[in-house]
Design an enzyme around this catalytic site. Structure first.
Site, PDB file in Angstrom:
ATOM      1  N   CYS A   1      32.553  32.674  40.905  1.00 46.36           N
ATOM      2  CA  CYS A   1      32.534  31.865  42.137  1.00 46.36           C
ATOM      3  C   CYS A   1      31.822  32.551  43.300  1.00 46.36           C
ATOM      4  O   CYS A   1      31.510  31.899  44.286  1.00 46.36           O
ATOM      5  CB  CYS A   1      33.959  31.520  42.555  1.00 46.36           C
ATOM      6  SG  CYS A   1      34.909  30.785  41.238  1.00 46.36           S
TER       7      CYS A   1
ATOM      8  N   ASN B   1      37.599  22.809  42.500  1.00 46.73           N
ATOM      9  CA  ASN B   1      36.877  24.090  42.517  1.00 46.73           C
ATOM     10  C   ASN B   1      35.641  23.989  41.627  1.00 46.73           C
ATOM     11  O   ASN B   1      35.763  23.928  40.405  1.00 46.73           O
ATOM     12  CB  ASN B   1      37.823  25.195  42.017  1.00 46.73           C
ATOM     13  CG  ASN B   1      37.152  26.560  41.924  1.00 46.73           C
ATOM     14  OD1 ASN B   1      35.939  26.683  42.084  1.00 46.73           O
ATOM     15  ND2 ASN B   1      37.940  27.583  41.640  1.00 46.73           N
TER      16      ASN B   1
ATOM     17  N   HIS C   1      34.788  29.412  49.860  1.00 43.29           N
ATOM     18  CA  HIS C   1      34.808  28.921  48.479  1.00 43.29           C
ATOM     19  C   HIS C   1      36.037  28.028  48.335  1.00 43.29           C
ATOM     20  O   HIS C   1      37.134  28.374  48.771  1.00 43.29           O
ATOM     21  CB  HIS C   1      34.875  30.100  47.514  1.00 43.29           C
ATOM     22  CG  HIS C   1      35.179  29.694  46.118  1.00 43.29           C
ATOM     23  ND1 HIS C   1      34.528  28.655  45.499  1.00 43.29           N
ATOM     24  CD2 HIS C   1      36.089  30.170  45.212  1.00 43.29           C
ATOM     25  CE1 HIS C   1      35.026  28.502  44.280  1.00 43.29           C
ATOM     26  NE2 HIS C   1      35.970  29.404  44.087  1.00 43.29           N
TER      27      HIS C   1
HETATM   28  N1  ACO Z   1      51.910  21.050  37.520  1.00 42.89           N
HETATM   29  C1  ACO Z   1      53.240  21.228  37.657  1.00 42.89           C
HETATM   30  N2  ACO Z   1      53.811  22.439  37.668  1.00 42.89           N
HETATM   31  C2  ACO Z   1      53.000  23.511  37.520  1.00 42.89           C
HETATM   32  C3  ACO Z   1      51.612  23.391  37.386  1.00 42.89           C
HETATM   33  C4  ACO Z   1      51.066  22.101  37.377  1.00 42.89           C
HETATM   34  N3  ACO Z   1      49.741  21.869  37.254  1.00 42.89           N
HETATM   35  N4  ACO Z   1      51.066  24.617  37.278  1.00 42.89           N
HETATM   36  C5  ACO Z   1      52.090  25.495  37.354  1.00 42.89           C
HETATM   37  N5  ACO Z   1      53.253  24.815  37.495  1.00 42.89           N
HETATM   38  C6  ACO Z   1      54.610  25.332  37.624  1.00 42.89           C
HETATM   39  C7  ACO Z   1      54.781  26.710  37.033  1.00 42.89           C
HETATM   40  O1  ACO Z   1      55.013  26.620  35.651  1.00 42.89           O
HETATM   41  C8  ACO Z   1      55.976  27.225  37.803  1.00 42.89           C
HETATM   42  O2  ACO Z   1      57.129  26.717  37.233  1.00 42.89           O
HETATM   43  P1  ACO Z   1      58.441  27.635  37.126  1.00 42.89           P
HETATM   44  O3  ACO Z   1      58.820  27.953  38.552  1.00 42.89           O
HETATM   45  O4  ACO Z   1      59.398  26.740  36.438  1.00 42.89           O
HETATM   46  O5  ACO Z   1      58.043  28.842  36.334  1.00 42.89           O
HETATM   47  C9  ACO Z   1      55.804  26.576  39.188  1.00 42.89           C
HETATM   48  O6  ACO Z   1      54.913  25.462  38.987  1.00 42.89           O
HETATM   49  C10 ACO Z   1      55.242  27.475  40.231  1.00 42.89           C
HETATM   50  O7  ACO Z   1      54.135  28.171  39.677  1.00 42.89           O
HETATM   51  P2  ACO Z   1      53.260  29.165  40.521  1.00 42.89           P
HETATM   52  O8  ACO Z   1      52.288  29.836  39.602  1.00 42.89           O
HETATM   53  O9  ACO Z   1      54.146  30.021  41.384  1.00 42.89           O
HETATM   54  O10 ACO Z   1      52.474  28.143  41.454  1.00 42.89           O
HETATM   55  P3  ACO Z   1      51.542  28.496  42.652  1.00 42.89           P
HETATM   56  O11 ACO Z   1      52.049  27.827  43.840  1.00 42.89           O
HETATM   57  O12 ACO Z   1      51.248  29.970  42.709  1.00 42.89           O
HETATM   58  O13 ACO Z   1      50.172  27.778  42.248  1.00 42.89           O
HETATM   59  C11 ACO Z   1      47.991  28.151  41.344  1.00 42.89           C
HETATM   60  C12 ACO Z   1      49.482  28.126  41.047  1.00 42.89           C
HETATM   61  C13 ACO Z   1      47.565  26.795  41.889  1.00 42.89           C
HETATM   62  C14 ACO Z   1      47.250  28.438  40.051  1.00 42.89           C
HETATM   63  C15 ACO Z   1      47.699  29.275  42.386  1.00 42.89           C
HETATM   64  O14 ACO Z   1      48.286  30.482  41.983  1.00 42.89           O
HETATM   65  C16 ACO Z   1      46.237  29.500  42.615  1.00 42.89           C
HETATM   66  O15 ACO Z   1      45.544  28.666  43.143  1.00 42.89           O
HETATM   67  N6  ACO Z   1      45.723  30.687  42.224  1.00 42.89           N
HETATM   68  C17 ACO Z   1      44.323  30.993  42.408  1.00 42.89           C
HETATM   69  C18 ACO Z   1      43.536  30.357  41.293  1.00 42.89           C
HETATM   70  C19 ACO Z   1      42.057  30.500  41.536  1.00 42.89           C
HETATM   71  O16 ACO Z   1      41.590  30.455  42.641  1.00 42.89           O
HETATM   72  N7  ACO Z   1      41.313  30.661  40.474  1.00 42.89           N
HETATM   73  C20 ACO Z   1      39.902  30.821  40.672  1.00 42.89           C
HETATM   74  C21 ACO Z   1      39.245  30.432  39.445  1.00 42.89           C
HETATM   75  S1  ACO Z   1      37.564  30.352  39.796  1.00 42.89           S
HETATM   76  C22 ACO Z   1      36.616  31.004  38.570  1.00 42.89           C
HETATM   77  O17 ACO Z   1      36.169  32.126  38.683  1.00 42.89           O
HETATM   78  C23 ACO Z   1      36.276  30.121  37.419  1.00 42.89           C
END
Ligand code: ACO
Length: 347
Positions: free
Chosen positions: A124, A304, A274
């Site tokens: 990214c 994203n 980003h």
């Molecule tokens: N729908 C419903 N529930 C979900 C989902 C979903 N899509 N995804 C996760 N959950 C659940 C989890 O299982 C967890 O449940 P639990 O409490 O029973 O264990 C709960 O929701 C909370 O999970 P968290 O991981 O704490 O959720 P968080 O608020 O941190 O959000 C997310 C997760 C959106 C992935 C966040 O951490 C994030 O945005 N991280 C950065 C990701 C990113 O920017 N990646 C870049 C990729 S770019 C590249 O280089 C290709």
């Protein structure tokens, strides 16, 4: 001498996929995705479209804008393409694995016969790295004058559509910026710099290499003859680790760019982050005491799009005339690697 950003373009597939559509196949909901990421929909390329198709369309739109707005003397995008000295393409999802560079396919289709072409693959952060690379290459040789910097992705091809934590995040698209080396015109406000790219912060923290990774297909873990696997190469992510890294480096990069030029937030017209997660941007803004409205967010619509997210945003702002000549703009981002960076630009 300044390297100015003189035109922009973007291309997005026509197929819109809503959160409700995704909730039909994995255990999630529109409410969860909106509240945890700010995403409402994403655009997904058709099966027969590759990343170069989106890149070429975005590039042609940028060349057309330069001609239509009389930024250049050439009378058509095709004529303008022939004057390009360089094409830098940021992508994680090349048309072909390893070679040829996707930028070469784009160069061929644009008819940019004299342009050198290279891909930048720092996930990214690729557009931010690519802009600095192109500006440096224009500056280092007086014969080079024009470059296209493109960010393009078909992330849908490397998404594990059974993983609800990552599949909700990604979309496809492309953005392009046309650069030209000019004598330089002073910025109208803020600092006494010429228009164009003022400075760039680039960085990496390779200790986080495993937090965003496509494990299969490289020299560490090659495909083996006769092997059958359940799913294609796909991104695996430690979402929480990436989130924490992102908030920290976005905060540090914005602060560094402003400090190095003795700027205050009042001098900055827009920060273009980003578009990975609206909450990441909000958290970084809060730490810096920057009001939310300084940040441009279109993640709701596109999700994203990795390397494409910043040039798509630049094009949206440019076409809707929300950026004025002389405005100070900061781009900032992060990605797999882990990498990060930001550009300070006088528009
Ligand atoms: N729908 C419903 N529930 C979900 C989902 C979903 N899509 N995804 C996760 N959950 C659940 C989890 O299982 C967890 O449940 P639990 O409490 O029973 O264990 C709960 O929701 C909370 O999970 P968290 O991981 O704490 O959720 P968080 O608020 O941190 O959000 C997310 C997760 C959106 C992935 C966040 O951490 C994030 O945005 N991280 C950065 C990701 C990113 O920017 N990646 C870049 C990729 S770019 C590249 O280089 C290709």
């Amino acid at each position: 001498m300044a390297v100015e950003l003189i035109a922009t373009g973007r291309a997005v597939p026509s197929r819109r996929v809503s959160n409700e559509d995704i909730a039909k196949t994995v255990d999630t909901s529109d409410e969860w995705i909106r509240s945890h990421t700010g995403i409402e929909s994403r655009y997904i390329a058709d099966d027969d479209a590759a990343v170069s198709d989106l890149a070429v369309e975005a590039a042609r739109n940028a060349l057309k804008m330069a001609v239509d707005r009389a930024e250049v003397g050439e009378k058509s995008p095709e004529e303008l393409a022939e004057t390009l000295d360089l094409i830098v393409l940021g992508t994680t999802t090349q048309d072909y694995y390893g070679c040829p560079a996707t930028s070469c396919l784009v160069q061929n289709r644009l008819g940019a016969k004299k342009a050198a072409a290279m891909d930048v693959t720092v996930a990214c952060s690729s557009f931010i790295y690519g802009l600095e690379t192109a500006a440096a290459l224009l500056s280092s040789d007086r014969r080079r004058r024009r470059a296209l910097v493109i960010g393009a992705e078909t992330l849908s091809r490397i998404t594990d559509w059974t993983d609800r934590e990552s599949c909700i995040l990604f979309g496809d698209g492309a953005g392009a910026v046309l650069l030209e080396k000019r004598e330089g015109a002073p910025a109208k406000r803020g600092i006494s710099k010429d228009r164009g790219l003022v400075r760039t912060v680039l960085g990496a923290d390779g200790s986080g290499w495993e937090n965003l990774i496509i494990r299969r297909g490289g020299s560490r873990n090659p495909w083996k003859t006769g092997e059958t696997v359940a799913i294609n190469p796909h991104v695996e992510m430690n979402g929480r680790a990436v989130y924490n890294f992102a908030v920290r480096v976005i905060t540090e990069t914005i602060a560094a760019l402003m400090e190095e030029e003795s700027l205050t937030i009042q001098d900055i017209a827009r920060i273009i982050p980003h578009q990975a997660n609206a909450r990441i941007v909000q958290a970084a803004g809060k730490r810096l005491g920057i009001p939310e409205e300084k940040f441009f967010l279109n993640i709701g619509k596109y999700a994203n799009t990795s390397s494409a997210s910043i040039p798509i945003a630049l094009d949206e702002l440019n076409r809707s005339e929300q950026l004025r000549r002389g405005d100070l703009v900061i781009t900032v981002g992060f990605g797999a690697g882990l990498t990060y960076g930001g550009n300070l630009i006088v528009w």
